[in-house]
Scaffold this motif. Structure first.
Motif, PDB file in Angstrom:
ATOM      1  N   LYS A 261       0.856  -1.188   0.000  1.00 55.26           N
ATOM      2  CA  LYS A 261       0.000   0.000   0.000  1.00 55.26           C
ATOM      3  C   LYS A 261       0.890   1.235   0.000  1.00 55.26           C
ATOM      4  CE  LYS A 261      -3.809  -2.357   2.339  1.00 55.26           C
ATOM      5  NZ  LYS A 261      -4.750  -2.380   3.470  1.00 55.26           N
ATOM      6  N   PRO A 262       1.345   1.667  -1.175  1.00 60.77           N
ATOM      7  CA  PRO A 262       2.299   2.784  -1.245  1.00 60.77           C
ATOM      8  C   PRO A 262       1.794   4.070  -0.602  1.00 60.77           C
ATOM      9  CG  PRO A 262       2.152   1.632  -3.361  1.00 60.77           C
ATOM     10  CD  PRO A 262       1.063   1.075  -2.489  1.00 60.77           C
ATOM     11  N   HIS A 263       0.468   4.268  -0.536  1.00 56.16           N
ATOM     12  CA  HIS A 263      -0.050   5.505   0.039  1.00 56.16           C
ATOM     13  C   HIS A 263       0.323   5.652   1.515  1.00 56.16           C
ATOM     14  CE1 HIS A 263      -3.231   2.430   0.606  1.00 56.16           C
ATOM     15  NE2 HIS A 263      -3.477   3.045   1.759  1.00 56.16           N
ATOM     16  N   LEU A 264       0.682   4.541   2.160  1.00 57.43           N
ATOM     17  CA  LEU A 264       1.068   4.615   3.566  1.00 57.43           C
ATOM     18  C   LEU A 264       2.488   5.140   3.755  1.00 57.43           C
ATOM     19  CD1 LEU A 264      -0.590   1.374   4.995  1.00 57.43           C
ATOM     20  CD2 LEU A 264      -1.476   3.711   4.953  1.00 57.43           C
ATOM     21  N   HIS A 265       3.318   5.078   2.699  1.00 56.25           N
ATOM     22  CA  HIS A 265       4.648   5.691   2.768  1.00 56.25           C
ATOM     23  C   HIS A 265       4.503   7.186   3.042  1.00 56.25           C
ATOM     24  CE1 HIS A 265       7.118   2.280   1.618  1.00 56.25           C
ATOM     25  NE2 HIS A 265       6.343   2.034   0.574  1.00 56.25           N
ATOM     26  N   ASP A 266       3.588   7.833   2.308  1.00 58.97           N
ATOM     27  CA  ASP A 266       3.377   9.268   2.475  1.00 58.97           C
ATOM     28  C   ASP A 266       2.841   9.577   3.868  1.00 58.97           C
ATOM     29  OD1 ASP A 266       4.203   9.629  -0.124  1.00 58.97           O
ATOM     30  OD2 ASP A 266       2.162   9.642  -0.941  1.00 58.97           O
ATOM     31  N   TYR A 267       1.993   8.707   4.376  1.00 57.04           N
ATOM     32  CA  TYR A 267       1.436   8.917   5.713  1.00 57.04           C
ATOM     33  C   TYR A 267       2.546   8.869   6.758  1.00 57.04           C
ATOM     34  CZ  TYR A 267      -1.831   8.655   9.622  1.00 57.04           C
ATOM     35  OH  TYR A 267      -2.531   8.928  10.779  1.00 57.04           O
ATOM     36  N   LEU A 268       3.412   7.878   6.644  1.00 56.02           N
ATOM     37  CA  LEU A 268       4.511   7.743   7.599  1.00 56.02           C
ATOM     38  C   LEU A 268       5.455   8.942   7.498  1.00 56.02           C
ATOM     39  CD1 LEU A 268       5.849   5.976   9.752  1.00 56.02           C
ATOM     40  CD2 LEU A 268       7.099   4.810   7.926  1.00 56.02           C
ATOM     41  N   ALA A 269       5.734   9.389   6.286  1.00 51.37           N
ATOM     42  CA  ALA A 269       6.614  10.550   6.111  1.00 51.37           C
ATOM     43  C   ALA A 269       6.006  11.796   6.743  1.00 51.37           C
ATOM     44  CB  ALA A 269       6.876  10.778   4.621  1.00 51.37           C
ATOM     45  N   ALA A 270       4.691  11.960   6.588  1.00 52.82           N
ATOM     46  CA  ALA A 270       4.015  13.110   7.199  1.00 52.82           C
ATOM     47  C   ALA A 270       4.079  13.036   8.718  1.00 52.82           C
ATOM     48  CB  ALA A 270       2.562  13.163   6.728  1.00 52.82           C
ATOM     49  N   TRP A 271       3.910  11.839   9.254  1.00 46.81           N
ATOM     50  CA  TRP A 271       3.992  11.656  10.711  1.00 46.81           C
ATOM     51  C   TRP A 271       5.394  11.983  11.218  1.00 46.81           C
ATOM     52  CZ3 TRP A 271       3.119   6.301  13.519  1.00 46.81           C
ATOM     53  CH2 TRP A 271       2.901   6.542  14.887  1.00 46.81           C
ATOM     54  N   GLU A 272       6.416  11.566  10.493  1.00 49.39           N
ATOM     55  CA  GLU A 272       7.796  11.862  10.886  1.00 49.39           C
ATOM     56  C   GLU A 272       8.061  13.365  10.867  1.00 49.39           C
ATOM     57  OE1 GLU A 272      10.006   9.542   8.107  1.00 49.39           O
ATOM     58  OE2 GLU A 272       9.943   7.724   9.342  1.00 49.39           O
ATOM     59  N   ARG A 273       7.476  14.077   9.889  1.00 41.80           N
ATOM     60  CA  ARG A 273       7.654  15.542   9.836  1.00 41.80           C
ATOM     61  C   ARG A 273       6.974  16.220  11.018  1.00 41.80           C
ATOM     62  NH1 ARG A 273       6.569  14.711   4.339  1.00 41.80           N
ATOM     63  NH2 ARG A 273       4.421  15.442   4.606  1.00 41.80           N
ATOM     64  N   LEU A 274       5.784  15.743  11.376  1.00 39.17           N
ATOM     65  CA  LEU A 274       5.002  16.388  12.429  1.00 39.17           C
ATOM     66  C   LEU A 274       5.498  16.039  13.827  1.00 39.17           C
ATOM     67  CD1 LEU A 274       1.457  15.851  10.888  1.00 39.17           C
ATOM     68  CD2 LEU A 274       2.511  18.072  11.355  1.00 39.17           C
ATOM     69  N   SER A 275       6.114  14.865  13.979  1.00 43.01           N
ATOM     70  CA  SER A 275       6.578  14.411  15.295  1.00 43.01           C
ATOM     71  C   SER A 275       8.026  13.937  15.228  1.00 43.01           C
ATOM     72  CB  SER A 275       5.672  13.276  15.813  1.00 43.01           C
ATOM     73  OG  SER A 275       4.361  13.736  16.045  1.00 43.01           O
ATOM     74  N   PRO A 276       8.943  14.836  14.874  1.00 42.28           N
ATOM     75  CA  PRO A 276      10.347  14.400  14.724  1.00 42.28           C
ATOM     76  C   PRO A 276      10.943  13.868  16.030  1.00 42.28           C
ATOM     77  CG  PRO A 276      10.181  16.798  14.675  1.00 42.28           C
ATOM     78  CD  PRO A 276       8.786  16.264  14.593  1.00 42.28           C
ATOM     79  N   ASP A 277      10.553  14.432  17.168  1.00 42.10           N
ATOM     80  CA  ASP A 277      11.114  13.974  18.440  1.00 42.10           C
ATOM     81  C   ASP A 277      10.714  12.523  18.726  1.00 42.10           C
ATOM     82  OD1 ASP A 277      12.268  16.419  18.813  1.00 42.10           O
ATOM     83  OD2 ASP A 277      10.681  17.187  20.128  1.00 42.10           O
ATOM     84  N   LEU A 278       9.501  12.168  18.376  1.00 40.03           N
ATOM     85  CA  LEU A 278       9.036  10.803  18.579  1.00 40.03           C
ATOM     86  C   LEU A 278       9.913   9.826  17.800  1.00 40.03           C
ATOM     87  CD1 LEU A 278       6.948   8.565  19.360  1.00 40.03           C
ATOM     88  CD2 LEU A 278       5.658   9.253  17.328  1.00 40.03           C
ATOM     89  N   PHE A 279      10.207  10.154  16.569  1.00 42.10           N
ATOM     90  CA  PHE A 279      10.961   9.223  15.725  1.00 42.10           C
ATOM     91  C   PHE A 279      12.451   9.237  16.049  1.00 42.10           C
ATOM     92  CE2 PHE A 279       6.954   9.613  13.585  1.00 42.10           C
ATOM     93  CZ  PHE A 279       6.717   8.321  13.152  1.00 42.10           C
ATOM     94  N   ARG A 280      12.956  10.331  16.574  1.00 45.05           N
ATOM     95  CA  ARG A 280      14.342  10.343  17.052  1.00 45.05           C
ATOM     96  C   ARG A 280      14.464   9.449  18.281  1.00 45.05           C
ATOM     97  NH1 ARG A 280      14.828  15.853  15.376  1.00 45.05           N
ATOM     98  NH2 ARG A 280      13.972  16.590  17.353  1.00 45.05           N
ATOM     99  N   THR A 281      13.423   9.498  19.136  1.00 43.59           N
ATOM    100  CA  THR A 281      13.424   8.673  20.347  1.00 43.59           C
ATOM    101  C   THR A 281      13.384   7.195  20.002  1.00 43.59           C
ATOM    102  OG1 THR A 281      12.275  10.377  21.610  1.00 43.59           O
ATOM    103  CG2 THR A 281      12.172   8.143  22.470  1.00 43.59           C
ATOM    104  N   GLU A 282      12.593   6.872  18.936  1.00 38.18           N
ATOM    105  CA  GLU A 282      12.415   5.463  18.567  1.00 38.18           C
ATOM    106  C   GLU A 282      13.509   4.972  17.633  1.00 38.18           C
ATOM    107  OE1 GLU A 282       8.606   5.382  16.805  1.00 38.18           O
ATOM    108  OE2 GLU A 282       7.522   5.484  18.681  1.00 38.18           O
ATOM    109  N   GLY A 283      14.185   5.918  16.963  1.00 39.91           N
ATOM    110  CA  GLY A 283      15.064   5.523  15.879  1.00 39.91           C
ATOM    111  C   GLY A 283      16.376   4.938  16.284  1.00 39.91           C
TER     112      GLY A 283
END
Length: 283
Positions: A261-283
């Motif tokens: 489901k390629p449309h979910l790539h864009d969703y994940l990218a948008a989430w990473e832009r909106l919550s960068p601290d969350l993804f830095r914590t998890e990354g």
């Protein structure tokens, strides 16, 4: 705030559009009238203005196109799993509204999930019931109600733990201060509307783009689920560590599903832009 999280949760969203069949019947329009022309008449009769040419129509005047849900299941051993569910399963097969509504309502009646939606009491659940009635569907286990809401499963009682309408918890009552799902989500670091909105759904349907409608529907279901997590955390149902873990589960679900489901790539990218601290914590 809602009081508990059930073992099985469905955060759901439905997509629908004005029903040309209803327009022809109620406005005495000829069978050969073009679907778009019929819908334009329905919008005009429904109070269209220059500022709002396509007003929200009564749900009884619409037809169901798709339903999507994020399922959270807590198993007997304590393990938690997430799934992304959607109907219809094949956007290229002949569209069968009756099958979609029947499957969803009877699955609710059989499995008894805790339903989570946004404006779902006034909209999503309402149209499902109305279309079920109009289409001649039976869903007795879904429709069964206890004598008192706290004595059993009740999806219709306002404030019931079996059906959580997040809009009512975010802003009790109606008014100009009521946030949209998009507003509440984006300001909470969660993706909202991206490349489409509900106003685009009729056009996508007329252009044969059911796959895009389902993609849009699935993204809204994910947004609804993430807002539910946020509000559950606000209410103390998840501690900070548990909340991070729940978000990580959503991220893992999106990554797994995005393979097909390629449309979910864009969703994940948008989430990473909106919550960068969350993804830095998890990354």
């Amino acid at each position: 705030m809602f009081k508990q999280i059930h073992k099985l949760v469905w955060a759901f969203d439905a997509e629908w559009m004005p029903n040309p069949t209803a327009g022809r019947l109620l406005h005495n329009l000829p069978e050969e009238a073009d679907d778009l022309e019929v819908m334009e008449t329905m919008w005009q009769k429904g109070g269209a203005t220059d500022e709002n040419p396509r007003p929200f129509l009564k749900t009884i005047l619409c037809r169901m196109l798709s339903i999507a849900a994020v399922q959270r299941q807590q198993h007997a051993d304590g393990r938690v799993s997430l799934s992304l569910l959607s109907l219809p399963r094949d956007p290229n097969a002949p569209h069968d509204e009756k099958e979609i509504v029947w499957r969803f309502l009877n699955a609710i009646g059989e499995r008894h999930p805790q339903l989570v939606g946004y404006n779902s009491l006034a909209a999503d659940l309402r149209i499902l019931v109305q279309r079920g009635i109009c289409l001649g569907i039976q869903a007795p286990r879904f429709a069964l109600r206890p004598n008192k809401p706290w004595e059993g499963v009740d999806y219709f009682a306002k404030g019931s733990d079996w059906h959580i309408d997040l809009r009512d918890y975010a802003t009790p009552g109606w008014g100009s201060g009521t946030p949209s799902l998009h507003e509440l989500a984006v300001l909470s670091g969660i993706p909202g509307k991206m490349d489409a909105s509900g106003e685009d759904v009729p056009r996508m349907w007329l252009e044969g783009q059911l796959d895009r409608i389902i993609a849009y529907n699935e993204r809204d279901a994910l947004t609804t689920y993430l807002v539910w997590l946020r509000m559950a955390h606000f209410g103390g149902l998840f501690n900070p560590e548990g909340y991070l873990q729940e978000q990580q589960r959503v991220r893992e679900l999106i990554v797994a599903e995005s393979a097909n489901k390629p449309h979910l790539h864009d969703y994940l990218a948008a989430w990473e832009r909106l919550s960068p601290d969350l993804f830095r914590t998890e990354g």
